[in-house]
Structure formats: structure tokens, C-alpha cells
Design a protein around this motif. Structure first.
Motif, PDB file in Angstrom:
ATOM      1  N   PRO A  16     -32.149 -25.882 -47.684  1.00  0.00           N
ATOM      2  CA  PRO A  16     -31.819 -24.901 -46.518  1.00  0.00           C
ATOM      3  C   PRO A  16     -31.652 -23.547 -47.140  1.00  0.00           C
ATOM      4  O   PRO A  16     -31.517 -22.776 -46.204  1.00  0.00           O
ATOM      5  N   ALA A  17     -31.333 -23.341 -48.167  1.00  0.00           N
ATOM      6  CA  ALA A  17     -30.824 -22.120 -48.806  1.00  0.00           C
ATOM      7  C   ALA A  17     -31.720 -20.954 -48.337  1.00  0.00           C
ATOM      8  O   ALA A  17     -30.969 -19.771 -47.717  1.00  0.00           O
TER       9      ALA A  17
ATOM     10  N   GLY B 269     -33.613 -29.711 -44.662  1.00  0.00           N
ATOM     11  CA  GLY B 269     -32.561 -30.486 -45.028  1.00  0.00           C
ATOM     12  C   GLY B 269     -32.236 -30.566 -46.464  1.00  0.00           C
ATOM     13  O   GLY B 269     -31.198 -30.795 -46.957  1.00  0.00           O
ATOM     14  N   VAL B 270     -33.109 -30.494 -47.260  1.00  0.00           N
ATOM     15  CA  VAL B 270     -33.246 -30.747 -48.662  1.00  0.00           C
ATOM     16  C   VAL B 270     -32.849 -29.150 -49.352  1.00  0.00           C
ATOM     17  O   VAL B 270     -31.950 -28.964 -50.272  1.00  0.00           O
TER      18      VAL B 270
ATOM     19  N   MET C 129     -27.951 -30.462 -41.882  1.00  0.00           N
ATOM     20  CA  MET C 129     -27.623 -28.887 -42.408  1.00  0.00           C
ATOM     21  C   MET C 129     -27.143 -28.057 -41.187  1.00  0.00           C
ATOM     22  O   MET C 129     -26.097 -27.144 -41.294  1.00  0.00           O
TER      23      MET C 129
ATOM     24  N   PHE D 206     -19.598 -32.328 -51.063  1.00  0.00           N
ATOM     25  CA  PHE D 206     -20.771 -32.128 -50.047  1.00  0.00           C
ATOM     26  C   PHE D 206     -21.875 -33.295 -50.470  1.00  0.00           C
ATOM     27  O   PHE D 206     -22.258 -34.114 -49.754  1.00  0.00           O
TER      28      PHE D 206
ATOM     29  N   TRP E 155     -27.255 -25.628 -55.155  1.00  0.00           N
ATOM     30  CA  TRP E 155     -28.220 -26.097 -54.243  1.00  0.00           C
ATOM     31  C   TRP E 155     -28.000 -25.329 -53.000  1.00  0.00           C
ATOM     32  O   TRP E 155     -29.334 -24.776 -52.807  1.00  0.00           O
ATOM     33  N   ILE E 156     -26.932 -25.036 -52.150  1.00  0.00           N
ATOM     34  CA  ILE E 156     -26.878 -23.976 -51.105  1.00  0.00           C
ATOM     35  C   ILE E 156     -25.880 -23.193 -51.388  1.00  0.00           C
ATOM     36  O   ILE E 156     -24.484 -23.202 -51.196  1.00  0.00           O
ATOM     37  N   PRO E 157     -26.243 -21.832 -51.945  1.00  0.00           N
ATOM     38  CA  PRO E 157     -25.290 -20.800 -52.603  1.00  0.00           C
ATOM     39  C   PRO E 157     -24.394 -20.502 -51.336  1.00  0.00           C
ATOM     40  O   PRO E 157     -23.417 -20.033 -51.616  1.00  0.00           O
ATOM     41  N   THR E 158     -25.209 -20.312 -50.166  1.00  0.00           N
ATOM     42  CA  THR E 158     -24.241 -19.700 -49.049  1.00  0.00           C
ATOM     43  C   THR E 158     -23.040 -20.382 -48.705  1.00  0.00           C
ATOM     44  O   THR E 158     -22.093 -19.850 -48.217  1.00  0.00           O
ATOM     45  N   TRP E 159     -23.150 -22.205 -49.056  1.00  0.00           N
ATOM     46  CA  TRP E 159     -21.629 -22.685 -48.576  1.00  0.00           C
ATOM     47  C   TRP E 159     -21.239 -22.934 -50.000  1.00  0.00           C
ATOM     48  O   TRP E 159     -20.213 -23.732 -49.950  1.00  0.00           O
TER      49      TRP E 159
ATOM     50  N   PHE F  91     -25.275 -29.219 -57.050  1.00  0.00           N
ATOM     51  CA  PHE F  91     -25.395 -30.778 -57.227  1.00  0.00           C
ATOM     52  C   PHE F  91     -24.388 -30.732 -58.673  1.00  0.00           C
ATOM     53  O   PHE F  91     -24.734 -30.788 -59.743  1.00  0.00           O
TER      54      PHE F  91
ATOM     55  N   LEU G 213     -30.966 -20.230 -44.863  1.00  0.00           N
ATOM     56  CA  LEU G 213     -29.690 -19.773 -44.381  1.00  0.00           C
ATOM     57  C   LEU G 213     -29.404 -18.411 -44.835  1.00  0.00           C
ATOM     58  O   LEU G 213     -28.727 -17.645 -44.020  1.00  0.00           O
ATOM     59  N   ASP G 214     -29.797 -18.132 -45.858  1.00  0.00           N
ATOM     60  CA  ASP G 214     -29.759 -16.675 -46.551  1.00  0.00           C
ATOM     61  C   ASP G 214     -30.414 -15.779 -45.705  1.00  0.00           C
ATOM     62  O   ASP G 214     -29.860 -14.705 -45.252  1.00  0.00           O
TER      63      ASP G 214
END
Lengths: 510, 517
Positions: B502-503, B499-500, B426, A138, A69-73, A77, B506-507
Motif C-alpha cells: 500500500p505504500a 493490501g500487500v 490496510m 504489525f 514494507w509500509i514506511p508511512t506507518w 518485514f 499511501l504516500d
């Protein structure tokens, strides 16, 4: 079949259903109800298939799926269930169709959109399934918080007396707990080496001080959610204001997130802190059992009364969890299921009574059994199940909790037993004052009070009664699933000296 | 006398700045030569095109990491990310500023110099088209902000500060209705802003004094010199700390951090709402961009000294914003206090001395900018015969009258409250994570506690809109023109998408987190 992505499909399906229902025309409320009901039955069917595919003697976590989902953190899922979560998922899948059926006319009275009500119920189901199915901290947090939004609108828009006050109180209490948990979640992420994967995090070694703070952050959120004394004051208000169906879900399932969270997150992630705080948690549980039961005896409002009984039952669950024996733990999990069934039934039946009378005050009833014998009988049965009469499912769980506690901590078990006596008091008095005794003449003037259970209402209560009896006599299918998960959890706590972890984690912990 | 050498200038990398300032000058000419009826369209198109062209240049520059224009400008990751953010948010603001179908003649007054509340003034409020000078003013402000986040020395930073502040003071005074409030806002903003600028300039002078006398280096206020001077300067450290404090005051004023926040509610309330949105989004980005640069590039070696002080400022800002937001009865003032509290959260990110802190802050800035612009876009729509209905009691039952806009506003408020699946959650995570990692647990705890307080006013508005019955005085929501609708939809979509998923952003922020010195 075990390769089928059950959990993600189960999480997403109700959400899709909610979208469909929400976009149905407002002028055709019946269509919305039918679609919502049909959709929830599909979810139930899929859940049954999942239950059958679950291997009780297999891995602790099954049906694992993971998508980035958010690789940075390092957020994923990740879904996976153990026996405890599986039981809760089944409870949701069973309760939601019944609640939809029971709420058939609940939204008609309000001036608000009927399809929206059923869409909100399905959104709620989706978030509830997600919260139990998540295996990423998360993701769990996301569902934990988002869950508030549909419930907030269910109470606030479709509720009864003082619904605004109750909705805001519910939201703020839960949000406060959630924000403490957010701080703890971030803390866990930092000390855990920047991962949210539950399985990885259980292996992390955390310094004692940090562990206790993080435990407190999580525990506070769960204690507010459950709720344990002294964080319980929102529940009677919310339970009273919510429409009966939503209240059944609120108390039957939503609040279980608190006790489930303690079992899934507090105990395995912070075993040492859990043991350290256990006396306090046991004390809170005991106070809850006695205090809430006493308050329940004195309530004049049916829904508030049921809410207080529920707080007392959560005290039992809390005691069962923090006794740290497999018996008590299994009892606590079984209690979570049985309480969902019994209190869910009680809320729904009370809702049917209130819908007929147009009032939730106990003093407005009296002798109702003469007018609606069948309904009164079901109320009596639900009451007996709620006080854990032998032969009903809650008895098994309450008994397990008490003997499991007795083996390690006699005083706690003895004090908790007092709760059973008080339970008899509040249930029997409630039944007596509403359905027995001389007939309240005002009741005969209310036309609706002459109508006994309709076919729809029978269809709502029958499966619940059947399940309560079945699990009362033969709980083995459920205990078989729960037992290994509880054993594993107790092992997590029991490990006195965790294997040392890689150095980087310890550095991060400082 | 030494021979003067022309500094080498890398024109492509400063093209966004040149475009914005050039078009601003062009806008002045348009005012002089284009006939009045056509000015609005010409000006709006011109400034929008300029913003988009500048944005394209920023994207083309994406890989630039250099110091140019004689060391005055640093075109590096954070500068480009923040310039891009400012330009996108500015484009949305321009759409709001250019809207004329919600109110006849737009949100701006035709002639600001007419005595407020006089007969003439009332007449021009009725329907004369608003002044089109707002477009060159906005373009100047945007240009100034672009320089501000890329400034590589304190003097350039000061000039940029003035370039973007002066047009903002003027813009605040141009509201079509409630002229007195608007003029008062502009006056307050100007006077306090002038003080803050003076503080900043004095601080620059002190720091310049501190840098004198380093062996092998001449005195200067470029960040590399200041950075070197922190360790090497023989001068008294009093100069350094006093200078740093004064500079911080100047910047914290723009960022609306307590105790330098007192102007915020009045100015946010009095300024024309599109300008308020512009300030809440773009000024915030610019101010925090400068704070990041000053404290991560110039004074980073004194982190031990400034962190406790700025930490206290952050906690105070969060507390003041959250607690005072609870008591507000005007939606614009409520959003102002919420913006103050958000400045506190942003400071938490600034204080994390890591790349993650920088990227988290930048992500927060972008996410917050979209949400806050969308919020003010909704405020421009809720109106009655007297213009915007900003008193909270007037919003009662709005959910029943206009479920769509009430729903949109609810979603934005949930984002402000930090509910997951919105960008607000986020971004909170993006700043609190690095802060906790750098050992600033107390800041995170303060952030969490104030978030709880802050949830209450947001929730109160939600309750007003949905759970209260509409009263006689519940205003209707104006049908937005295409411009406001576009800006609103961009803001809401960004709030949801960030919000859904953000990647990507963020990258981008993570890759852009390294400063050049």
C-alpha cells in the motif's frame, strides 16, 4: 551461516511450494502429494540447519532481518527469533511433513481437489512460521489473521461431520479475538510513538490504565486462540470436524500461537498489566485444567475428547506462564513443544483408527487391540505421553510447571496437580473403551480394521515416539535454548520500575 | 454600480471538469446524429476517452494548489487525489456499463417509458439493445462529481450535487429486467434525494446569514468566509449550527450514513448492477470528498461541537449497516448494507482532525471503490435465464460450478471483512490509526465491534459458495466479455496490491492531504 536469511526463506519457501502444488494437474494427485512432502522435508532440513546455527548463549533475538514494507506507518518485514520461537519453528518443521504423510489419503475421499488440500497445508505452514518468526507487531498481526484462511478451508472443505458449522465457528471466534487485538495493536502503535518494532516497543513506558486496556486486547485474542476457559468452545467442534492431520496442526501448533503470543507480546510489552491480571489468568488456567479434564472424561467422540485434553493442557501452560518463575516458564514453553508432539501423535493415531472404522464414536470401538495390536499400542503410548507419564517428554514439562508454581503459589500448584489424576482417568478410560476389553463384533466386520499400521503410518509415528522418549529422558538440548529466552521474559516482567523514557512517548500516551 | 470584473480562470487546472462536461454534451449530439447501430460503440469510446483524458489532465495538474474560477473551485491535493480516484473508478464503471456480451443488448432497457411488465416491455427485455443515453448521463454524473470534490463554496457544491445526482436518478430507472423494482428505486432515490438537496440548500442559506456582518468582509458562502465567520461573526451561533446540521444531512444522505441511509438497499437492489457499482464506488468518493472539505476547511474550528454528533452518526451507521447486513438474503442488498457500514468507518476517518485522517479516508475511498466495483462485477456475471440471480440461496455451491469467480468473490469478501493482505485491512488501519491518535478510542472500539458482526454475513456467503453442495437452481457464471473481465481484474488486482504494497498510494494520499482555503 548465521548471516543466512533463515527466517524469511523459511516463511516464503512453503508458500512457493504451495503455489507449485496448487498448479499441478488435478488428475495426478500422487505427484502433488510427493512434491508437498518433499517440499516440507526441505523446510525441515533448513530448520535443522537454523537450529544448529542458533547460539543458545548469544543474543536474545537472533537471525534478525528487516526490510521496509509500509514506511508511512513504519511497518517493516522484521523477522527474529528467540529460543521460544525457535523451538516452535522446529515443532512446525517436524510436524508438517509427518502430517502430510499421515494425510496421504485424507483428501481422496472428498470430492474436492487433492492438490488443493496439500497446497493449503503448505500455505498454513508458511503462515505459522511467519507468525512465530515475526518481530514486528504489525507483521505478527498479519500472519495471525491470515493463518485463519487456510485452516478455515481445510476444516470447511475437507472436514467431517458438521464441518461448515465448525469452520465458521472457528473463523468467527478467531476473528473476534483478532479484531480486539487490532484495536490494541493500533493503540500500541499510537502510544509507542508510531513504531511496530518489537524491541523498541518493549522500552516504551505506558500509563497504567492504557497498559491494562492494551493488555486485555492482546490477551483476549490469545486466550481465544489458545484457547483458555471460557473461550474454548470452538476447539472441540473444530477439532472434531477437521481432518486428522489438520486437527493435529490446529491443536499442535496453531493454538500455541496463543500461549506464544502471551509470552512474546503480553508479558514483555505490558509487564505491569501482566502482573495485575496474573491472578485472573491463573484462575482461568486452573478452571481450564479441571473443567476440560472433566468434560474430556465424559466425551463420546474420540476427536472431541482429544480436543478437551488439549484445553486442559493449555491450562497447565497458562499456569506456568503466569506463575512468573523461570522454572515454570521454561516448563510452559517445553510443554508447548511436548504437547505439540504428544497431542499431535494422539490426533494422528486417533485419525488412523477413525479412518479404519469410519466412525469417531468411542462406542463404535471396543477391543480393537485384538485386531490391530500395533496401532493400539501406539495409541496407548500416545495416551501415556498425553497424561505425562515419567519417561515421556510431557512429564518433564508438567513437573517443571508444577514445581515452578509451587515455589511461589502453593494452592495453585496443589489444585493443578488434581489435573494429573483426571488426565489419567480420561486417557486410560479412552484406551480401555476403544482398544481393550471384549472385542466389539461389529469391528470384525469392518475390513479395514484388520489392517495394522502400514509402512507409511509407521513412518509417521516412529519419529514422534522417538522424540517424545528422547526429550523425556534428555530434554537438555531444548531447555538450553528455552532457558535464556524465558529468563529474559521474566526479567521484562520483573522490572518493577522501568527506566523513564523520552518525553515524547509520554505525551503520545496521553 | 461597480464595474464587473471577469474572474481569472486557470483553465488547465479545471480541464478535467471541462472535458467530462464537454464530452457529455457531445454525447447528446451523438444521440441525435449518429445512426442507432453505431451509437453504442461511439458513445462508449467517447466517454472512455474522455475519462482517460481527464485522468491525464489530473495527473498533469498533480502539483497544482490553487483556488480558481473566482473562488468557486479549489484545485488542491485532496481535490486532485479524489478526482483521480473518481476517474479511475468511473472508467471501470463505464466498462461494466458498456458490457453487452453477458446479456443480449446490455444491462439497460431500450425504452424506459414503456409501461413496466406490459407485453411491450417483455418484448424489449428479450433482446432490444439498451439505451445509449446512459453514456452522456454517466459523463454528466462524473463531471458533477469532479466539481463536487473541488467546490470551494457551498453554492458551487450544491450545483455540483445536482449535476451528479439527477443523472443518477435516471440511470437507476433503466434496468433491463425487474422494471418495477428499478422504477421504484429511481423514484425513492429521487424523492429522498430532492429532500436532502433541499435540506442542504436551506443549510447554505442559514450559513450565509451567519456570515453577514463580519467586520471588513462581505457575506458569502465560500469556505474561507465561513471559516473566518466561525470566530468573528456577531450573528447568533444558532444560525451556524442549524446551517451546519442541515448541510451535513444533505451530504450524509449521499454518503449513505444512518439515519439517512434508508434509500440505499432499495436503490442498490433496483438499479442496474453496473450503475449500483458506479454509485457504491464513485458517489461514495464524491460524498466523502465533500464531507472532508466541508468539515476540514469550512467548519474545522467547530470540531468540538460537531465531532460528538457526527461520532454518534458514525457509530449508528456502522451498527445499522453491520446488524442489518446479517439478515439479508439478497446479495445486492447485503452489499448495500455493507456499503452503509463502510460509510461509518469512513466517517471515523473524517472525524480525525489531522492530515493523517484526511489521507486515511482518501486511501479508504480508493481501496473500497476498487473492491466494491469488483464485487458488483461478479454479481453481474452470476445469472440464469431470468437475468442476475441475486438471491443468496442461489449462490450455494457456486465454488464448485465456477471456482475461479467464486474464488475472486471470496477474496473480495475477505477484503471487506478486513483480513490482512487485502486492501480492506490496510484501509481500516488507515482510518482507525488517526482516529485513535486524536483520542476517538470509542469510535475505534465501535468500528472493531461492528467489524466482527459484519464478518458474519460475508462468511455466510463464503460458506454458501464453497461449503454447500450445488443445487438444481445454482446459476452458472456467464463468461464475461472483455469489458467486464477488464474491470473485474483491475478491481481484484487493486484490492490485492493495495493490501500487500500500500505504500505508494499511501504516500500519494499523505502528500495530498493538505487543503487550500
Amino acid at each position: 551461516m548465521s548471516n543466512f536469511p533463515f527466517l524469511s526463506v523459511l516463511t516464503v519457501a512453503p508458500l512457493v511450494g504451495a503455489l507449485v502444488v496448487a498448479f499441478l494437474p488435478r488428475r495426478r494427485p500422487d505427484l502433488a502429494k510427493q512434491v508437498a512432502f518433499g517440499w516440507s522435508l526441505l523446510v525441515l532440513a533448513l530448520s535443522v540447519v537454523m537450529w544448529v546455527s542458533f547460539q543458545a548463549d548469544g543474543d536474545r533475538l537472533q537471525f534478525r532481518e528487516s526490510y521496509p514494507w509500509i514506511p508511512t506507518w513504519d511497518v517493516n518485514f522484521t523477522f527474529a527469533v528467540d529460543g521460544i520461537a525457535l523451538v516452535m519453528l522446529m515443532l512446525i518443521a517436524v510436524l508438517v511433513p509427518l502430517v502430510i504423510l499421515a494425510s496421504w489419503h485424507d483428501a481422496d475421499a472428498s470430492k474436492r481437489s487433492v492438490p488443493a488440500y496439500f497446497a493449503l497445508l503448505l500455505v498454513l505452514e508458511s503462515t505459522m512460521i511467519g507468525v512465530f518468526a515475526a518481530a514486528d507487531v504489525f507483521l505478527f498481526y498479519v500472519f495471525f489473521e491470515v493463518m485463519l484462511v487456510p485452516m478455515y478451508f481445510l476444516i470447511g472443505s475437507y472436514g467431517g461431520h458438521q464441518r461448515q458449522y465448525a469452520a465458521v465457528k472457528f473463523f468467527l471466534y478467531s476473528l473476534v479475538g483478532g479484531l480486539f487485538m487490532l484495536a490494541a495493536v493500533i493503540g500500541l502503535w499510537v502510544v509507542g510513538g508510531k513504531t511496530f518494532d518489537w524491541q523498541t516497543l518493549t522500552q516504551v513506558d505506558i500509563s497504567t490504565g492504557t497498559e491494562r486496556w492494551l493488555f486485555l486486547g492482546f490477551f483476549l485474542a490469545f486466550a481465544i486462540k489458545a484457547p483458555f476457559f471460557p473461550f474454548h468452545t470452538w476447539l472441540p467442534d473444530a477439532g472434531r470436524a477437521a481432518p486428522a492431520g489438520a486437527a493435529a496442526l490446529l491443536v499442535g501448533v496453531l493454538d500455541k500461537v496463543g500461549t506464544f503470543g502471551i509470552l512474546r507480546y503480553c508479558l514483555p510489552l505490558f509487564p505491569e498489566a501482566s502482573k495485575w491480571f496474573a491472578p485472573w489468568a491463573l484462575a482461568l488456567g486452573l478452571i481450564g485444567i479441571l473443567y476440560a479434564a472433566l468434560l474430556a472424561v465424559g466425551q463420546s467422540d474420540l476427536k472431541r475428547l482429544v480436543s478437551y485434553t488439549s484445553i486442559a493442557h493449555f491450562g497447565f501452560i497458562g499456569v506456568g506462564i503466569f506463575a512468573f518463575t523461570t522454572q515454570a516458564g521454561t516448563g510452559a514453553v517445553l510443554y508447548m513443544l511436548n504437547h505439540g508432539l504428544a497431542t499431535g501423535l494422539l490426533f494422528l493415531v486417533v485419525g488412523m483408527l477413525i479412518a479404519r472404522r469410519g466412525s469417531s464414536l468411542i462406542s463404535d470401538f471396543g477391543g480393537a487391540g485384538k485386531l490391530v495390536p500395533l496401532l493400539a499400542g501406539v495409541l496407548f503410548f500416545a495416551g501415556l505421553a498425553s497424561l505425562a507419564l515419567p519417561g515421556t517428554a510431557p512429564f518433564v514439562s508438567e513437573f517443571l510447571v508444577l514445581i515452578g508454581t509451587f515455589t511461589v503459589n502453593k494452592p495453585v500448584a496443589v489444585i493443578a496437580t488434581l489435573g494429573i489424576i483426571l488426565a489419567a482417568a480420561y486417557v486410560l478410560w479412552m484406551v480401555q473403551r476403544t482398544t481393550q476389553g471384549t472385542l466389539n463384533p461389529e469391528l470384525t466386520e469392518v475390513k479395514a480394521m484388520h489392517r495394522d499400521l502400514t509402512l507409511r503410518e509407521k513412518a509417521v509415528v516412529a519419529p514422534l515416539i522417538a522424540l517424545i522418549l528422547l526429550l523425556g529422558f534428555y530434554p537438555k538440548p531444548v531447555t538450553d535454548v528455552i532457558n535464556p529466552a524465558v529468563q529474559a521474559t521474566m526479567q521484562d516482567v520483573g522490572k518493577t520500575d522501568p527506566a523513564p523514557e523520552v518525553g515524547s512517548v509520554q505525551e503520545a500516551a496521553q | 454600480m461597480t464595474e464587473l470584473k471577469l474572474p481569472s480562470i486557470d483553465y488547465p487546472s479545471i480541464a478535467p471538469i471541462l472535458i467530462m462536461l464537454g464530452v457529455a454534451l457531445l454525447g447528446v449530439l451523438v444521440e441525435a446524429f449518429v445512426p442507432r447501430p453505431r451509437r453504442h460503440l461511439v458513445q462508449l469510446t467517447l466517454s472512455l476517452v474522455a475519462v482517460l483524458a481527464a485522468l491525464v489532465m489530473v495527473v498533469l495538474n498533480a502539483d497544482a494548489r490553487l483556488v480558481t474560477a473566482g473562488g468557486a473551485l479549489a484545485v488542491d491535493g485532496p481535490a486532485l487525489f479524489l478526482q483521480g480516484t473518481i476517474l479511475v473508478l468511473a472508467a471501470m464503471s463505464l466498462l461494466l456499463i458498456g458490457e453487452r456480451s453477458v446479456e443480449r443488448g446490455g444491462a439497460f432497457v431500450a425504452q424506459a417509458a414503456v409501461t413496466a411488465e406490459s407485453a411491450d416491455d417483455r418484448k424489449q427485455a428479450e433482446g432490444r439493445n439498451g439505451a445509449t443515453e446512459v453514456y452522456p448521463l454517466t459523463s454528466f454524473a462524473i463531471g458533477g462529481m469532479l466539481i463536487f470534490v473541488a467546490a470551494n463554496d457551498l453554492l458551487t457544491m450544491f450545483i455540483a450535487l445536482e449535476v451528479f445526482s439527477l443523472p443518477l436518478y435516471l440511470l437507476c430507472a433503466l434496468a433491463r429486467r425487474r422494471r418495477l423494482l428499478s422504477q421504484e428505486a429511481a423514484m425513492k432515490y429521487f424523492l429522498l434525494g430532492a429532500y436532502a438537496s433541499a435540506f442542504f440548500l436551506f443549510g447554505v442559506a442559514l450559513v450565509y446569514g451567519f456570515t453577514a456582518g463580519i467586520p471588513g468582509r462581505s457575506a458569502g458562502v465560500d469556505f474561507a468566509t465561513v471559516h473566518a465567520a466561525v470566530n468573528e461573526s456577531p450573528a447568533s451561533e444558532v444560525l451556524l449550527f442549524a446551517g451546519m446540521a442541515l448541510i451535513a444531512i444533505g451530504l450524509l444522505f449521499k454518503a449513505a450514513a444512518a439515519p439517512f441511509h434508508v434509500w440505499t438497499p432499495d436503490v442498490y437492489q433496483g438499479a442496474p448492477t453496473p450503475v449500483t457499482g458506479f454509485m457504491a464506488a464513485c458517489t461514495k468518493v464524491a460524498a466523502f470528498g465533500a464531507l472532508l472539505r466541508v468539515f476540514h476547511v469550512a467548519f474545522d474550528q467547530t470540531a468540538w461541537d460537531f465531532t460528538p454528533v457526527l461520532g454518534v452518526v458514525a457509530v449508528l451507521t456502522m451498527l445499522v449497516g453491520a446488524v442489518l447486513a446479517v439478515t439479508q438474503t439478497d446479495i445486492k442488498r447485503l452489499l448495500a448494507y455493507s456499503s452503509i457500514a463502510n460509510a461509518g468507518y469512513l466517517l471515523v476517518g473524517v472525524l480525525a482532525p489531522t492530515g493523517a485522517g484526511v489521507s486515511g479516508t482518501m486511501f479508504y475511498l480508493a481501496a473500497y471503490g476498487f473492491s466494491v466495483l469488483a464485487a458488483f462485477a461478479v454479481v453481474t456475471l452470476v445469472r440464469d435465464a431470468d437475468g442476475e440471480a441475486t438471491h443468496l440461496s442461489r449462490w450455494a455451491g457456486l465454488g464448485r460450478r465456477s471456482p475461479f469467480y467464486a474464488g475472486v468473490f471470496t477474496f473480495i469478501l475477505l477484503a471487506f471483512a478486513g483480513i490482512p493482505l487485502t486492501s480492506g485491512f490496510m484501509s481500516k488501519f488507515a482510518v482507525f490509526g488517526p482516529a485513535l491518535e486524536s483520542g476517538h478510542a470509542w469510535l475505534v472500539v465501535a468500528g472493531v465491534l461492528t467489524s466482527m458482526v459484519l464478518a458474519f454475513p460475508y462468511l455466510r456467503v463464503v460458506v454458501m459458495m464453497w461449503l454447500s453442495e450445488p443445487g438444481e437452481s445454482t446459476p452458472t457464471v456467464a463468461v464475461p466479455g472483455g469489458l467486464t473481465a477488464t474491470a473485474l481484474m483491475i478491481g481484484v488486482a487493486a484490492t490485492l496490491i493495495l493490501g500487500v504494497l500500500p505504500a505508494p498510494l499511501l504516500d500519494l494520499a499523505t502528500d495530498a492531504a493538505a487543503f487550500v482555503r
